[in-house]
Design an enzyme around this catalytic site. Structure first.
Site, PDB file in Angstrom:
ATOM      1  N   HIS A 126      32.617  25.777  -4.304  1.00 11.63           N
ATOM      2  CA  HIS A 126      31.817  26.834  -4.925  1.00 11.63           C
ATOM      3  C   HIS A 126      30.472  27.018  -4.220  1.00 11.63           C
ATOM      4  O   HIS A 126      29.859  28.082  -4.307  1.00 11.63           O
ATOM      5  CB  HIS A 126      31.640  26.579  -6.425  1.00 11.63           C
ATOM      6  CG  HIS A 126      30.665  25.503  -6.779  1.00 11.63           C
ATOM      7  ND1 HIS A 126      31.015  24.171  -6.936  1.00 11.63           N
ATOM      8  CD2 HIS A 126      29.321  25.548  -7.021  1.00 11.63           C
ATOM      9  CE1 HIS A 126      29.957  23.464  -7.261  1.00 11.63           C
ATOM     10  NE2 HIS A 126      28.900  24.266  -7.321  1.00 11.63           N
ATOM     11  N   ASP A 157      37.709  22.035  -5.832  1.00 13.86           N
ATOM     12  CA  ASP A 157      36.303  22.269  -5.482  1.00 13.86           C
ATOM     13  C   ASP A 157      35.905  21.490  -4.227  1.00 13.86           C
ATOM     14  O   ASP A 157      34.774  20.994  -4.113  1.00 13.86           O
ATOM     15  CB  ASP A 157      35.373  21.906  -6.642  1.00 13.86           C
ATOM     16  CG  ASP A 157      34.024  22.638  -6.555  1.00 13.86           C
ATOM     17  OD1 ASP A 157      33.940  23.658  -5.835  1.00 13.86           O
ATOM     18  OD2 ASP A 157      33.058  22.178  -7.193  1.00 13.86           O
ATOM     19  N   SER A 228      24.853  20.352  -6.352  1.00  7.63           N
ATOM     20  CA  SER A 228      26.264  20.630  -6.088  1.00  7.63           C
ATOM     21  C   SER A 228      26.569  20.525  -4.600  1.00  7.63           C
ATOM     22  O   SER A 228      25.849  21.063  -3.767  1.00  7.63           O
ATOM     23  CB  SER A 228      26.635  22.030  -6.581  1.00  7.63           C
ATOM     24  OG  SER A 228      26.613  22.098  -7.977  1.00  7.63           O
TER      25      SER A 228
END
Length: 276
Positions: A126, A157, A228
């Site tokens: 992402h 992911d 992230s």
């Protein structure tokens, strides 16, 4: 309240290198002043402060560790962090590339970690979706280099990127798949709140809580937006996971395990995208 593994102690007045012992009714933790700045949602009244360190034990009396044991672990954590920190990068859009193509630049950002001398990067799918096919990587010394997206496995992911500027880059070793277990200590690094020129990637310490039903690692390392795609290490400095999703509670977060990369390595290297 009980200070849990992964929480941090904040103080912006102590000099660099100050060592302190924090005593709590339920136990003791030894910390070191790392001289890092961070945005820490645990303490809303303090948006930026100097991170002294992380609580090294849940510290319940029945499981309390001797100060010598805590100090030994502390020294190991400091050593490992110094060895891996230079491989942690920030990932941001390449505004020049977007302008040259006459398109609007993406506005996302995230973190990543270099795993080869030629600049191969592991991050979250992402994150690369947010920054675009071409992006910039900000190295630990503040230098910016160009990079491109490779493959993305959205269902896990997991994603690979490649630095395209020639050079030899600091990098880390990937752990063997399945090498972690519940209760293991883990070190999280990344760029919470985005890259800041006067702040290195903050260290957060926690434990592996479980592997959830989808195969993601769950830890109590404290993460925030911008982390992230950043790395999760074991206490040997080996890469065990990539930060994926931040839980509703700041100390319950999910990480992509190395298995998700290893099982799909060839497709990711070829640039395949799947699992949307």
């Amino acid at each position: 309240p009980l200070l849990r593994s992964g929480n941090v102690i904040i103080d912006d007045s102590l000099p660099v290198g100050t060592e302190a012992t924090i005593t709590h009714p339920l136990g003791t933790a030894i910390i070191v002043h790392f001289s890092m700045k961070a945005i820490l949602p645990i303490f809303p009244q303090v948006l930026r402060a100097t991170v002294l360190g992380v609580l090294l034990t849940t510290a319940l009396p029945a499981h309390a560790e001797a100060p010598a044991s805590l100090r030994e672990r502390q020294e190991r954590i400091i050593k490992v962090t110094s060895e891996v920190a230079s491989s942690v990068v920030a990932i941001v859009p390449d505004f020049e590339a977007a302008q040259a193509k006459g398109v609007d630049a993406a506005m996302g950002s995230g973190s990543g970690v270099i795993v080869s001398a030629d600049g191969l990067i592991l991050t979250a799918a992402h994150v690369l979706q947010a920054v675009g096919e071409e992006f910039e990587v900000i190295l630990s010394n503040g230098d910016k280099v160009k990079a491109k997206s490779l493959g993305r496995a959205y269902g896990r992911d997991a994603a690979l990127g490649q630095i395209t500027d020639p050079g030899t880059y600091p990098h880390v070793t990937r752990a063997e798949p399945g090498s972690i277990k519940e209760g293991d200590w883990a070190l999280a690094l990344g760029h919470p709140g985005g890259y800041e020129v006067d702040r290195s990637a903050p260290l957060r310490l926690g434990r592996i809580l479980e592997k959830d039903v989808d195969g993601f690692i769950v830890s109590d390392c404290t993460l925030s937006g911008g982390d992230s795609g950043g790395p999760l290490f074991d206490l040997d400095g080996k890469l065990i996971g990539i930060h994926s999703s931040i839980g509703w509670r700041i100390a319950e977060n999910r990480h992509v395990p190395m298995e998700a990369f290893e099982k799909n390595w060839d497709r990711l290297m070829k640039g395949d995208e799947w699992g949307r």
